[in-house]
Design a protein around this motif. Sequence first.
Motif, short mmCIF file in Angstrom:
data_model
loop_
_atom_site.label_atom_id
_atom_site.label_comp_id
_atom_site.label_asym_id
_atom_site.label_seq_id
_atom_site.Cartn_x
_atom_site.Cartn_y
_atom_site.Cartn_z
N TRP A 19 0.82 -1.20 0.00
CA TRP A 19 0.00 0.00 0.00
C TRP A 19 0.86 1.26 0.00
O TRP A 19 0.55 2.24 -0.67
N LEU A 20 1.96 1.22 0.74
CA LEU A 20 2.85 2.37 0.81
C LEU A 20 3.43 2.69 -0.57
O LEU A 20 3.47 3.86 -0.99
N LEU A 21 3.84 1.67 -1.30
CA LEU A 21 4.36 1.88 -2.65
C LEU A 21 3.26 2.40 -3.58
O LEU A 21 3.50 3.29 -4.40
N LEU A 65 2.57 6.12 -2.85
CA LEU A 65 3.59 7.01 -3.42
C LEU A 65 3.46 7.10 -4.93
O LEU A 65 3.56 8.20 -5.51
N ALA A 66 3.21 5.97 -5.59
CA ALA A 66 3.09 5.97 -7.05
C ALA A 66 1.88 6.79 -7.51
O ALA A 66 1.97 7.56 -8.47
N VAL A 67 0.76 6.64 -6.81
CA VAL A 67 -0.44 7.41 -7.15
C VAL A 67 -0.20 8.90 -6.93
O VAL A 67 -0.66 9.74 -7.72
N GLY A 68 0.54 9.24 -5.88
CA GLY A 68 0.86 10.64 -5.62
C GLY A 68 1.69 11.26 -6.72
O GLY A 68 1.44 12.40 -7.13
N VAL A 69 2.67 10.52 -7.22
CA VAL A 69 3.49 11.00 -8.34
C VAL A 69 2.62 11.19 -9.58
O VAL A 69 2.71 12.21 -10.27
#
Length: 300
Positions: free
Chosen positions: A160-162, A165-169
């Motif tokens: 979930w953490l990855l 972060l990916a969705v945020g980028v």
Amino acid sequence: MSKLAYYRRNWQLYALLVLPLAYFAIFKYGPMYGIVIAFQDFNLFKGVAGSDWVGLDVFREVFGMSSFYKALRNTFLLNLLDLAVSFPAPIVLALLLNELRGKRFKKFAQTTLYLPHFLSWVIIGGIMYQVFATNTGIVNLLLGRLGMAPIPFLTDKYDWLLTYLAVGVWQSAGWGTIIYLAAIAGINKELHEAAAVDGAGRLRRMRSVTLPGIRSTIVVLLVLKIGEIVQIGFDRPYVLGNVSVNDFSEVISTFVYKTGIQTADFSTATAVGLFQAVVGIALLLASNYAAKKIDGHGVV
């Protein structure tokens, strides 16, 4: 020219400031009196004037909550990882977009990259669940067709953490390139021409001309970003989070919502908000001072 004559000549300019100043006075500075709620046993029916004063008792209660430290830890963790991953992304995109020569493709690429910024996190959350859900998500269905085990993107805390972060980028990088592209446009073209004459290729010009040309912009935005390390939006972790990943998704904004708003404990919510503001200002001033000492550039 006397001051009176100056004001008579330029009164229109000062008149234009009336509405912005009124806006900040009414909607920004006016509500600040509510800070005193953090030092009261606030009663909604008694109001600010009638509620009992308790001094620092609310802060002692907040700092005694293990859930607060968990939320604070996660806020720092997510923001620091976002700073490491999401902050460089628009810089890289801006450098790449600046090197594109096809105008049509460049406009298409820019528009495509900007679009996610205009989607609310509620919509993005729905899309992410359709794409990454363990049993019904498009990605895991494709992995199943290939004979691979599903990946718990949204239910395992590390996956979930990855994903977070990916969705945020994906959501923010395109919009952030606008600032850097504007800064790149202000670089003197003769510097690029001189570097090309000296035999510098594109990568060399990016490293030796473009990056130094936007360094001050990068420093200013980095200082502002560091000042927001203790601040975090409510919608992104709340929409993407769930009970399975609560060890990472519980942040200060969701803590305030659950502890302060849902239970009508406005004193706690205000105390946490004041704590965030004070720490944020301290980080902003410290990072600005460090930036000036190291690079000579800062916010002020």
